[in-house]
Every structure is written in C-alpha cells, then in structure tokens.
Design a protein around this motif. Structure first.
Motif, PDB file in Angstrom:
ATOM      1  N   GLU A   1      43.564  11.544  41.138  1.00  0.00           N
ATOM      2  CA  GLU A   1      44.044  11.154  42.461  1.00  0.00           C
ATOM      3  C   GLU A   1      44.202  12.378  43.363  1.00  0.00           C
ATOM      4  OE1 GLU A   1      47.747   8.557  44.244  1.00  0.00           O
ATOM      5  OE2 GLU A   1      48.164  10.073  42.717  1.00  0.00           O
ATOM      6  N   LEU A   2      44.781  13.443  42.795  1.00  0.00           N
ATOM      7  CA  LEU A   2      44.956  14.687  43.542  1.00  0.00           C
ATOM      8  C   LEU A   2      43.615  15.268  43.960  1.00  0.00           C
ATOM      9  CD1 LEU A   2      46.790  16.968  44.574  1.00  0.00           C
ATOM     10  CD2 LEU A   2      46.662  17.987  42.286  1.00  0.00           C
ATOM     11  N   THR A   3      42.656  15.268  43.048  1.00  0.00           N
ATOM     12  CA  THR A   3      41.316  15.795  43.337  1.00  0.00           C
ATOM     13  C   THR A   3      40.645  14.980  44.443  1.00  0.00           C
ATOM     14  OG1 THR A   3      41.076  16.562  41.048  1.00  0.00           O
ATOM     15  CG2 THR A   3      39.058  16.333  42.342  1.00  0.00           C
ATOM     16  N   GLY A   4      40.873  13.683  44.417  1.00  0.00           N
ATOM     17  CA  GLY A   4      40.277  12.816  45.427  1.00  0.00           C
ATOM     18  C   GLY A   4      40.819  13.050  46.820  1.00  0.00           C
ATOM     19  N   GLN A   5      41.980  13.680  46.904  1.00  0.00           N
ATOM     20  CA  GLN A   5      42.594  13.956  48.196  1.00  0.00           C
ATOM     21  C   GLN A   5      42.209  15.334  48.753  1.00  0.00           C
ATOM     22  OE1 GLN A   5      46.751  13.435  47.356  1.00  0.00           O
ATOM     23  NE2 GLN A   5      46.602  11.200  47.174  1.00  0.00           N
ATOM     24  N   THR A   6      41.369  16.050  48.018  1.00  0.00           N
ATOM     25  CA  THR A   6      40.956  17.387  48.461  1.00  0.00           C
ATOM     26  C   THR A   6      39.487  17.378  48.876  1.00  0.00           C
ATOM     27  OG1 THR A   6      40.263  18.120  46.249  1.00  0.00           O
ATOM     28  CG2 THR A   6      42.580  18.444  46.846  1.00  0.00           C
ATOM     29  N   ARG A   7      39.116  18.361  49.675  1.00  0.00           N
ATOM     30  CA  ARG A   7      37.710  18.513  50.069  1.00  0.00           C
ATOM     31  C   ARG A   7      36.948  19.376  49.081  1.00  0.00           C
ATOM     32  NH1 ARG A   7      37.731  20.577  56.150  1.00  0.00           N
ATOM     33  NH2 ARG A   7      39.416  21.860  55.309  1.00  0.00           N
ATOM     34  N   ASN A   8      37.677  20.173  48.286  1.00  0.00           N
ATOM     35  CA  ASN A   8      37.042  21.069  47.311  1.00  0.00           C
ATOM     36  C   ASN A   8      37.542  20.742  45.914  1.00  0.00           C
ATOM     37  OD1 ASN A   8      35.784  22.902  49.381  1.00  0.00           O
ATOM     38  ND2 ASN A   8      37.936  23.206  49.906  1.00  0.00           N
ATOM     39  N   ASN A   9      36.616  20.678  44.986  1.00  0.00           N
ATOM     40  CA  ASN A   9      36.973  20.355  43.605  1.00  0.00           C
ATOM     41  C   ASN A   9      37.443  21.611  42.894  1.00  0.00           C
ATOM     42  OD1 ASN A   9      36.795  19.838  40.717  1.00  0.00           O
ATOM     43  ND2 ASN A   9      35.756  17.934  41.293  1.00  0.00           N
ATOM     44  N   LEU A  10      38.749  21.757  42.710  1.00  0.00           N
ATOM     45  CA  LEU A  10      39.327  22.947  42.091  1.00  0.00           C
ATOM     46  C   LEU A  10      38.821  23.144  40.674  1.00  0.00           C
ATOM     47  CD1 LEU A  10      41.329  25.328  42.101  1.00  0.00           C
ATOM     48  CD2 LEU A  10      43.108  23.710  41.389  1.00  0.00           C
ATOM     49  N   TRP A  11      38.719  22.059  39.918  1.00  0.00           N
ATOM     50  CA  TRP A  11      38.305  22.165  38.515  1.00  0.00           C
ATOM     51  C   TRP A  11      36.897  22.740  38.402  1.00  0.00           C
ATOM     52  CZ3 TRP A  11      41.115  22.346  34.416  1.00  0.00           C
ATOM     53  CH2 TRP A  11      40.544  22.181  33.155  1.00  0.00           C
ATOM     54  N   GLU A  12      35.991  22.240  39.235  1.00  0.00           N
ATOM     55  CA  GLU A  12      34.624  22.754  39.214  1.00  0.00           C
ATOM     56  C   GLU A  12      34.582  24.196  39.702  1.00  0.00           C
ATOM     57  OE1 GLU A  12      32.107  20.153  41.400  1.00  0.00           O
ATOM     58  OE2 GLU A  12      32.298  18.477  39.985  1.00  0.00           O
ATOM     59  N   ALA A  13      35.383  24.508  40.736  1.00  0.00           N
ATOM     60  CA  ALA A  13      35.420  25.872  41.264  1.00  0.00           C
ATOM     61  C   ALA A  13      35.940  26.852  40.214  1.00  0.00           C
ATOM     62  CB  ALA A  13      36.296  25.924  42.511  1.00  0.00           C
ATOM     63  N   LEU A  14      36.957  26.442  39.456  1.00  0.00           N
ATOM     64  CA  LEU A  14      37.482  27.303  38.398  1.00  0.00           C
ATOM     65  C   LEU A  14      36.406  27.595  37.353  1.00  0.00           C
ATOM     66  CD1 LEU A  14      41.055  25.814  37.841  1.00  0.00           C
ATOM     67  CD2 LEU A  14      40.508  28.073  38.741  1.00  0.00           C
ATOM     68  N   GLY A  15      35.646  26.569  37.007  1.00  0.00           N
ATOM     69  CA  GLY A  15      34.561  26.758  36.043  1.00  0.00           C
ATOM     70  C   GLY A  15      33.519  27.736  36.542  1.00  0.00           C
ATOM     71  N   GLU A  16      33.190  27.624  37.825  1.00  0.00           N
ATOM     72  CA  GLU A  16      32.208  28.537  38.413  1.00  0.00           C
ATOM     73  C   GLU A  16      32.739  29.966  38.422  1.00  0.00           C
ATOM     74  OE1 GLU A  16      31.495  26.876  42.227  1.00  0.00           O
ATOM     75  OE2 GLU A  16      30.177  25.285  41.487  1.00  0.00           O
ATOM     76  N   TRP A  17      34.003  30.152  38.816  1.00  0.00           N
ATOM     77  CA  TRP A  17      34.612  31.480  38.833  1.00  0.00           C
ATOM     78  C   TRP A  17      34.644  32.087  37.433  1.00  0.00           C
ATOM     79  CZ3 TRP A  17      38.058  34.568  42.157  1.00  0.00           C
ATOM     80  CH2 TRP A  17      37.838  34.328  43.511  1.00  0.00           C
ATOM     81  N   GLU A  18      35.060  31.289  36.465  1.00  0.00           N
ATOM     82  CA  GLU A  18      35.142  31.790  35.082  1.00  0.00           C
ATOM     83  C   GLU A  18      33.769  32.224  34.580  1.00  0.00           C
ATOM     84  OE1 GLU A  18      38.957  29.054  33.701  1.00  0.00           O
ATOM     85  OE2 GLU A  18      36.906  28.362  33.364  1.00  0.00           O
ATOM     86  N   PHE A  19      32.753  31.442  34.880  1.00  0.00           N
ATOM     87  CA  PHE A  19      31.396  31.789  34.452  1.00  0.00           C
ATOM     88  C   PHE A  19      30.935  33.081  35.111  1.00  0.00           C
ATOM     89  CE2 PHE A  19      26.828  31.737  35.321  1.00  0.00           C
ATOM     90  CZ  PHE A  19      26.329  31.686  34.022  1.00  0.00           C
ATOM     91  N   LEU A  20      31.137  33.187  36.429  1.00  0.00           N
ATOM     92  CA  LEU A  20      30.676  34.367  37.149  1.00  0.00           C
ATOM     93  C   LEU A  20      31.437  35.622  36.741  1.00  0.00           C
ATOM     94  CD1 LEU A  20      30.219  32.774  40.682  1.00  0.00           C
ATOM     95  CD2 LEU A  20      28.411  33.533  39.138  1.00  0.00           C
ATOM     96  N   LEU A  21      32.747  35.494  36.496  1.00  0.00           N
ATOM     97  CA  LEU A  21      33.534  36.651  36.078  1.00  0.00           C
ATOM     98  C   LEU A  21      33.220  37.057  34.646  1.00  0.00           C
ATOM     99  CD1 LEU A  21      36.989  35.857  37.709  1.00  0.00           C
ATOM    100  CD2 LEU A  21      35.314  37.568  38.421  1.00  0.00           C
ATOM    101  N   GLU A  22      32.742  36.102  33.853  1.00  0.00           N
ATOM    102  CA  GLU A  22      32.291  36.443  32.500  1.00  0.00           C
ATOM    103  C   GLU A  22      31.020  37.281  32.572  1.00  0.00           C
ATOM    104  OE1 GLU A  22      32.452  36.557  28.365  1.00  0.00           O
ATOM    105  OE2 GLU A  22      33.942  35.698  29.740  1.00  0.00           O
ATOM    106  N   GLN A  23      30.164  36.976  33.546  1.00  0.00           N
ATOM    107  CA  GLN A  23      28.924  37.735  33.722  1.00  0.00           C
ATOM    108  C   GLN A  23      29.205  39.121  34.298  1.00  0.00           C
ATOM    109  OE1 GLN A  23      26.267  36.016  32.448  1.00  0.00           O
ATOM    110  NE2 GLN A  23      27.912  34.539  32.106  1.00  0.00           N
ATOM    111  N   LYS A  24      30.143  39.192  35.241  1.00  0.00           N
ATOM    112  CA  LYS A  24      30.486  40.457  35.886  1.00  0.00           C
ATOM    113  C   LYS A  24      31.938  40.383  36.342  1.00  0.00           C
ATOM    114  CE  LYS A  24      27.541  42.127  38.893  1.00  0.00           C
ATOM    115  NZ  LYS A  24      26.852  42.366  40.197  1.00  0.00           N
TER     116      LYS A  24
END
Length: 317
Positions: free
Chosen positions: A124-147
C-alpha cells in the motif's frame, strides 16, 4: 527535513540511517502488536533458519550478507531468548550447527499473520509513491557492489584535480626539478648510477641534444612530474621512455597517467613506431601504470642499470 533539502545527496548516508531507525522503531512495535518475542535485528537470522535446515554461522553470514562476528553475536542473543539451539556437526566436530528451538518454531507459525499484514502495508505504501524504493535499493546495492561509493568519489577527486595539471615541454628552468624528482625515487629504492648522472645532470646535452624530448607536469603552476623520451640508435625501437617521476606530494592525482599518455602522443607525433622502457618490479605502481598504458614485457636486452629487472615495449602502429 529542511536539512536534507539543503544538503541534498551529500546527506544520503544520514537520510538512509534516519529512515532505517524509523523503520526499526516501527518494527519493534509491530512485533509487540503480534506478541512476537523478537528484536528487529534478529529477523534475517530467524528468517533463514525458519526454513527448517540447521546451518553454520558461516553459511548464515554469507546468506544474509552480515559479518561472521555480527551473526555470532545475534545467535548468542537469540540463544539467550530460547529461540535457537546449537549442536556439533556430526560430520565435522569443529563446526556448530544452528537451528530454531521449539520456541523458535512456534514463532514461525505465529508470525505468518504478521508477514501477511506487513507485506500488504508495504505494498500500500509503495502504491502511494512515484518511485519504487525496493527496486531502487536493489539497483543501488548492485551498482555499489560493482564499484563502491569510496571508489566513485576517488575517481571524481582525480578527475577534478587532473584539471589543475598542465603538461608542457621542458625548459631550462625545470632542470633542477627534473633532477630532484628523479633523484628522490631512485635514492629511495635503489642508488644513483652513472647513466642517471649523465641524464639528470645534463638533460639538454644527453637527451634533448640527441633528438630526445622531456615533458614536465605542472600542478597549479609548480613542476611536480617529469618524463623523457631518449632517442635510441636501434633497429627495433625509436625511443626509450625514461626518467618518469612524480612528486610523492601529488601522487594519486593521475599525473603519472597524464604524463604517460602525453609522452606517448609525443612519440607518435615524431613518427615513432615502437618505444621501450626499463624498470624494476618492486615499483608496483609504476609497472601497473605501464601495463595500463599498453606496454608489454620483453626480455633479452643489455642494460646500463643494475636495478633493471624488467623491460617493456609499446607498439604505436
């Protein structure tokens, strides 16, 4: 939130930490709401053990991305609360196997309603946002793992500081800097030899007068790096890249990289087909730089330097 609006992305760590604290505080209250005797920090360990299989602390740490000491401490706390038990591995007595106790297994059944309600609340909280925090966290974690963020900041620092570097042709006023910069590293690692004195005491006659070139790196107007092309009387090589030195005070600012590329471009502009250098493998940063510039190891040539134990070449065509 005014601070974060003003500081912007510079405060990303502080903002994430504040969000973590807020979610953790709510998590503790949610456990109480469902009468679950658990601390929020125990959840990752509890969750991987709730599958039913006994695991080692090492395997748990690897699975949840925590350090071994961190997991060991959590296991100790959960054991004190009666949620887990430890037994010796029957195949390897040196290892302890951790599993949920009877009390822990009871919580596994009891917590299912909490999982359902929590998951719906987050959706419900995610549906009320314009940006998906969970997906963004995954992207950040992946990119920071690379560099890592540290490495990214270091790259930006080097790029900014390299803008203060100017590469110019040698002038007589830089003769002392040419000598001092080279004498510093040679004396630190080895000893000055006859060929060093010939080149450093008389660069105009020994290098420039024989068809060679010298480049000087200026950082904020001060000479901090030098590199020479010495003309070779050789059927295979046109020039020797030699007497490259960077002041320790400015190392880490990509000055060696800038000098190396500039001297290679100079050799190309002079019609050189192949250049040569001599070094010593104890100088690991220098050897790494030469490899990065494209030099390859060769062998079998005579050298005037006692310290030389590696020879390299770079084809320019």
């Amino acid at each position: 939130m005014e601070f974060f609006n003003e500081a912007g992305k510079l405060a990303v760590g502080s903002r994430l930490r504040m969000l973590t604290e807020k979610v953790t505080e709510d998590a503790a209250q949610i456990y109480k709401l469902y009468e679950i005797d658990m601390q929020p920090k125990w959840f990752p360990v509890f969750y991987v053990l709730s599958g039913g299989k006994a695991k080692t602390i090492t395997s748990i740490a690897k699975e949840i991305g925590h350090s071994h000491p961190s997991v060991s401490k959590i296991i100790g706390e959960m054991s004190g609360a009666g949620l887990v038990s430890e037994e010796k591995d029957i195949t390897d007595g040196r290892r302890n196997m951790v599993s949920l106790s009877a009390k822990g297994k009871e919580i596994t059944e009891k917590i299912q309603f909490q999982y359902t309600d929590l998951n719906r609340a987050i959706e419900e909280l995610t549906g009320q946002t314009r940006n998906n925090l969970w997906e963004a966290l995954g992207e950040w974690e992946f990119l920071l793992e690379q560099k890592s963020l540290l490495r990214r900041v270091l790259e930006q620092k080097k790029e900014r500081e390299s803008g203060k570097v100017t590469i110019i042709d040698y002038q007589p006023e830089y003769q002392q800097a040419f000598r001092d910069l080279n004498a510093q590293w040679i004396s630190q690692w080895f000893k000055m030899e006859e060929a060093d004195y010939r080149a450093l005491d008389n660069p105009e006659g020994y290098i420039l007068g024989n068809g060679g070139h010298i480049l000087v790196a200026l950082y904020e107007g001060k000479p901090v790096g030098v590199c020479a092309l010495i003309k070779m009387n050789d059927d295979e090589y046109d020039f020797e890249l030699a007497k490259m030195a960077v002041s320790p005070a400015v190392q880490g600012k990509s000055i060696g990289w800038l000098l190396g590329n500039a001297i290679i471009e100079k050799a190309k502009s002079l019609g050189a087909r192949k250049i040569y250098l001599e070094s010593n493998t104890i100088l690991k940063p220098a050897i790494n730089l030469y490899h990065k510039l494209g030099f390859q190891k060769v062998a079998g040539r005579s050298t005037p330097y006692e310290r030389c134990n590696i020879q390299m070449e770079l084809a320019l065509e």
